[in-house]
Write a protein that holds these residues in place. Structure first.
Motif, PDB file in Angstrom:
ATOM      1  N   PRO A   1       0.740  -1.265   0.134  1.00 50.54           N
ATOM      2  CA  PRO A   1      -0.039   0.021  -0.112  1.00 50.54           C
ATOM      3  C   PRO A   1       0.946   1.247   0.144  1.00 50.54           C
ATOM      4  O   PRO A   1       1.907   1.116   0.590  1.00 50.54           O
ATOM      5  CB  PRO A   1      -0.544  -0.025   1.283  1.00 50.54           C
ATOM      6  CG  PRO A   1      -0.051  -0.982   2.164  1.00 50.54           C
ATOM      7  CD  PRO A   1       0.864  -1.981   1.261  1.00 50.54           C
ATOM      8  N   SER A   2       0.332   2.251  -0.753  1.00 54.34           N
ATOM      9  CA  SER A   2       1.111   3.358  -0.745  1.00 54.34           C
ATOM     10  C   SER A   2       0.610   4.260   0.390  1.00 54.34           C
ATOM     11  O   SER A   2      -0.298   3.978   1.278  1.00 54.34           O
ATOM     12  CB  SER A   2       0.741   4.194  -2.084  1.00 54.34           C
ATOM     13  OG  SER A   2      -0.390   4.586  -2.083  1.00 54.34           O
ATOM     14  N   ALA A   3       1.212   5.496   0.935  1.00 57.58           N
ATOM     15  CA  ALA A   3       0.935   6.261   1.807  1.00 57.58           C
ATOM     16  C   ALA A   3      -0.531   6.907   1.719  1.00 57.58           C
ATOM     17  O   ALA A   3      -1.353   7.073   2.472  1.00 57.58           O
ATOM     18  CB  ALA A   3       1.871   7.272   2.057  1.00 57.58           C
TER      19      ALA A   3
ATOM     20  N   LEU B   1      -6.417   7.506   2.435  1.00 57.56           N
ATOM     21  CA  LEU B   1      -7.749   7.353   1.945  1.00 57.56           C
ATOM     22  C   LEU B   1      -8.635   6.292   2.713  1.00 57.56           C
ATOM     23  O   LEU B   1      -9.728   6.775   3.011  1.00 57.56           O
ATOM     24  CB  LEU B   1      -7.787   7.293   0.452  1.00 57.56           C
ATOM     25  CG  LEU B   1      -7.251   8.346  -0.460  1.00 57.56           C
ATOM     26  CD1 LEU B   1      -7.111   7.918  -1.799  1.00 57.56           C
ATOM     27  CD2 LEU B   1      -8.172   9.556  -0.216  1.00 57.56           C
ATOM     28  N   ALA B   2      -8.035   5.191   2.873  1.00 57.05           N
ATOM     29  CA  ALA B   2      -8.589   4.252   3.781  1.00 57.05           C
ATOM     30  C   ALA B   2      -8.960   4.801   5.154  1.00 57.05           C
ATOM     31  O   ALA B   2      -9.905   4.124   5.686  1.00 57.05           O
ATOM     32  CB  ALA B   2      -7.673   2.912   3.743  1.00 57.05           C
ATOM     33  N   SER B   3      -8.318   5.463   5.679  1.00 60.71           N
ATOM     34  CA  SER B   3      -8.467   6.163   6.916  1.00 60.71           C
ATOM     35  C   SER B   3      -9.617   7.226   7.044  1.00 60.71           C
ATOM     36  O   SER B   3      -9.887   7.670   8.003  1.00 60.71           O
ATOM     37  CB  SER B   3      -7.397   6.591   7.706  1.00 60.71           C
ATOM     38  OG  SER B   3      -6.806   7.391   7.053  1.00 60.71           O
ATOM     39  N   GLY B   4     -10.158   7.508   5.863  1.00 65.53           N
ATOM     40  CA  GLY B   4     -10.923   8.500   5.813  1.00 65.53           C
ATOM     41  C   GLY B   4     -10.543  10.173   5.920  1.00 65.53           C
ATOM     42  O   GLY B   4     -11.150  11.060   6.030  1.00 65.53           O
ATOM     43  N   ARG B   5      -9.250  10.384   5.690  1.00 68.08           N
ATOM     44  CA  ARG B   5      -8.510  11.423   5.698  1.00 68.08           C
ATOM     45  C   ARG B   5      -8.350  12.284   4.483  1.00 68.08           C
ATOM     46  O   ARG B   5      -8.257  11.456   3.399  1.00 68.08           O
ATOM     47  CB  ARG B   5      -7.329  11.414   6.433  1.00 68.08           C
ATOM     48  CG  ARG B   5      -7.206  10.876   7.947  1.00 68.08           C
ATOM     49  CD  ARG B   5      -5.892  10.479   8.500  1.00 68.08           C
ATOM     50  NE  ARG B   5      -5.931   9.640   9.941  1.00 68.08           N
ATOM     51  CZ  ARG B   5      -5.036   9.949  10.729  1.00 68.08           C
ATOM     52  NH1 ARG B   5      -4.033  10.975  10.700  1.00 68.08           N
ATOM     53  NH2 ARG B   5      -5.398   9.313  12.066  1.00 68.08           N
ATOM     54  N   ASP B   6      -8.063  13.590   4.736  1.00 65.94           N
ATOM     55  CA  ASP B   6      -7.825  14.274   3.408  1.00 65.94           C
ATOM     56  C   ASP B   6      -6.426  13.996   3.080  1.00 65.94           C
ATOM     57  O   ASP B   6      -5.630  13.720   3.822  1.00 65.94           O
ATOM     58  CB  ASP B   6      -7.924  15.768   3.771  1.00 65.94           C
ATOM     59  CG  ASP B   6      -9.533  16.079   3.617  1.00 65.94           C
ATOM     60  OD1 ASP B   6     -10.251  15.352   3.124  1.00 65.94           O
ATOM     61  OD2 ASP B   6      -9.637  17.097   4.356  1.00 65.94           O
ATOM     62  N   VAL B   7      -6.173  14.177   1.713  1.00 66.52           N
ATOM     63  CA  VAL B   7      -4.372  13.899   1.229  1.00 66.52           C
ATOM     64  C   VAL B   7      -3.943  15.147   1.460  1.00 66.52           C
ATOM     65  O   VAL B   7      -4.168  16.163   0.604  1.00 66.52           O
ATOM     66  CB  VAL B   7      -4.423  13.485  -0.155  1.00 66.52           C
ATOM     67  CG1 VAL B   7      -3.045  13.138  -0.506  1.00 66.52           C
ATOM     68  CG2 VAL B   7      -5.138  11.961  -0.308  1.00 66.52           C
TER      69      VAL B   7
ATOM     70  N   TRP C   1       2.296  11.041   8.239  1.00 69.54           N
ATOM     71  CA  TRP C   1       1.661  10.139   9.258  1.00 69.54           C
ATOM     72  C   TRP C   1       1.318   8.763   8.663  1.00 69.54           C
ATOM     73  O   TRP C   1       1.982   7.693   9.295  1.00 69.54           O
ATOM     74  CB  TRP C   1       0.369  10.673   9.502  1.00 69.54           C
ATOM     75  CG  TRP C   1      -0.561   9.538  10.185  1.00 69.54           C
ATOM     76  CD1 TRP C   1      -0.649   9.298  11.745  1.00 69.54           C
ATOM     77  CD2 TRP C   1      -1.412   8.741   9.798  1.00 69.54           C
ATOM     78  NE1 TRP C   1      -1.398   8.164  11.996  1.00 69.54           N
ATOM     79  CE2 TRP C   1      -1.911   7.963  10.962  1.00 69.54           C
ATOM     80  CE3 TRP C   1      -2.325   8.565   8.308  1.00 69.54           C
ATOM     81  CZ2 TRP C   1      -2.880   6.860  10.596  1.00 69.54           C
ATOM     82  CZ3 TRP C   1      -3.062   7.496   8.321  1.00 69.54           C
ATOM     83  CH2 TRP C   1      -3.574   6.580   9.539  1.00 69.54           C
ATOM     84  N   ALA C   2       1.088   8.414   7.295  1.00 69.34           N
ATOM     85  CA  ALA C   2       0.891   7.172   6.637  1.00 69.34           C
ATOM     86  C   ALA C   2       2.306   6.497   6.552  1.00 69.34           C
ATOM     87  O   ALA C   2       2.083   5.450   6.559  1.00 69.34           O
ATOM     88  CB  ALA C   2      -0.012   7.563   5.284  1.00 69.34           C
TER      89      ALA C   2
ATOM     90  N   ILE D   1      -3.088  -0.814   6.547  1.00 73.75           N
ATOM     91  CA  ILE D   1      -4.068  -0.557   5.848  1.00 73.75           C
ATOM     92  C   ILE D   1      -5.036  -1.510   6.127  1.00 73.75           C
ATOM     93  O   ILE D   1      -6.234  -1.250   6.473  1.00 73.75           O
ATOM     94  CB  ILE D   1      -3.773  -0.383   4.437  1.00 73.75           C
ATOM     95  CG1 ILE D   1      -4.836   0.334   3.766  1.00 73.75           C
ATOM     96  CG2 ILE D   1      -3.396  -1.705   3.774  1.00 73.75           C
ATOM     97  CD1 ILE D   1      -4.528   0.585   2.253  1.00 73.75           C
ATOM     98  N   ASP D   2      -4.729  -2.883   6.409  1.00 70.75           N
ATOM     99  CA  ASP D   2      -5.814  -3.903   6.578  1.00 70.75           C
ATOM    100  C   ASP D   2      -6.467  -3.346   7.997  1.00 70.75           C
ATOM    101  O   ASP D   2      -7.577  -4.012   8.039  1.00 70.75           O
ATOM    102  CB  ASP D   2      -5.135  -5.196   6.823  1.00 70.75           C
ATOM    103  CG  ASP D   2      -4.479  -5.642   5.610  1.00 70.75           C
ATOM    104  OD1 ASP D   2      -4.888  -5.329   4.557  1.00 70.75           O
ATOM    105  OD2 ASP D   2      -3.480  -6.523   5.795  1.00 70.75           O
ATOM    106  N   LYS D   3      -5.807  -2.860   8.937  1.00 64.65           N
ATOM    107  CA  LYS D   3      -6.503  -2.612  10.105  1.00 64.65           C
ATOM    108  C   LYS D   3      -7.599  -1.495   9.953  1.00 64.65           C
ATOM    109  O   LYS D   3      -8.578  -1.276  10.850  1.00 64.65           O
ATOM    110  CB  LYS D   3      -5.776  -1.973  11.099  1.00 64.65           C
ATOM    111  CG  LYS D   3      -4.829  -3.031  11.773  1.00 64.65           C
ATOM    112  CD  LYS D   3      -3.793  -2.392  12.484  1.00 64.65           C
ATOM    113  CE  LYS D   3      -2.792  -3.366  13.262  1.00 64.65           C
ATOM    114  NZ  LYS D   3      -1.527  -2.396  14.247  1.00 64.65           N
ATOM    115  N   ARG D   4      -7.596  -0.643   9.003  1.00 65.60           N
ATOM    116  CA  ARG D   4      -8.560   0.450   8.592  1.00 65.60           C
ATOM    117  C   ARG D   4      -9.662  -0.081   7.736  1.00 65.60           C
ATOM    118  O   ARG D   4     -10.473   0.815   7.274  1.00 65.60           O
ATOM    119  CB  ARG D   4      -7.848   1.772   8.301  1.00 65.60           C
ATOM    120  CG  ARG D   4      -6.878   2.266   9.423  1.00 65.60           C
ATOM    121  CD  ARG D   4      -5.864   2.975   8.950  1.00 65.60           C
ATOM    122  NE  ARG D   4      -5.004   3.648  10.230  1.00 65.60           N
ATOM    123  CZ  ARG D   4      -4.294   2.786  10.851  1.00 65.60           C
ATOM    124  NH1 ARG D   4      -4.091   1.748  10.620  1.00 65.60           N
ATOM    125  NH2 ARG D   4      -3.769   3.367  12.108  1.00 65.60           N
TER     126      ARG D   4
END
Length: 74
Positions: A36-38, A43-49, A56-57, A69-72
């Motif tokens: 997975p990329s940052a 995006l998977a965590s629902g945050r703005d890029v 953080w990512a 990413i699997d956790k989210r």
């Protein structure tokens, strides 16, 4: 996915969307074999890029690897 231009699709909340709003099947993938990329994690965590969220990512991926990413994801 139907190619019928008159088709509509329903979201989980039963909102109707037009076919052009739906991601084509050829673009969907689980990513199980990809790292997975940052941006994916943001995006998977629902945050703005943003630069802060990308940093953080990157830290999360460095610490947790693929499970970050699997956790989210549901």
């Amino acid at each position: 996915m139907s190619q019928d231009p008159e088709s509509i699709y329903l979201t989980r909340d039963a909102r109707a969307v037009a076919p052009e709003e739906v991601t084509p099947d050829r673009l969907l993938h689980t990513g199980a074999s990809d790292r997975p990329s940052a941006e994916d994690l943001v995006l998977a965590s629902g945050r703005d890029v943003t630069p802060e969220n990308l940093e953080w990512a990157r830290r999360k991926i460095a610490e947790e690897g693929r499970s970050a990413i699997d956790k989210r994801l549901p």
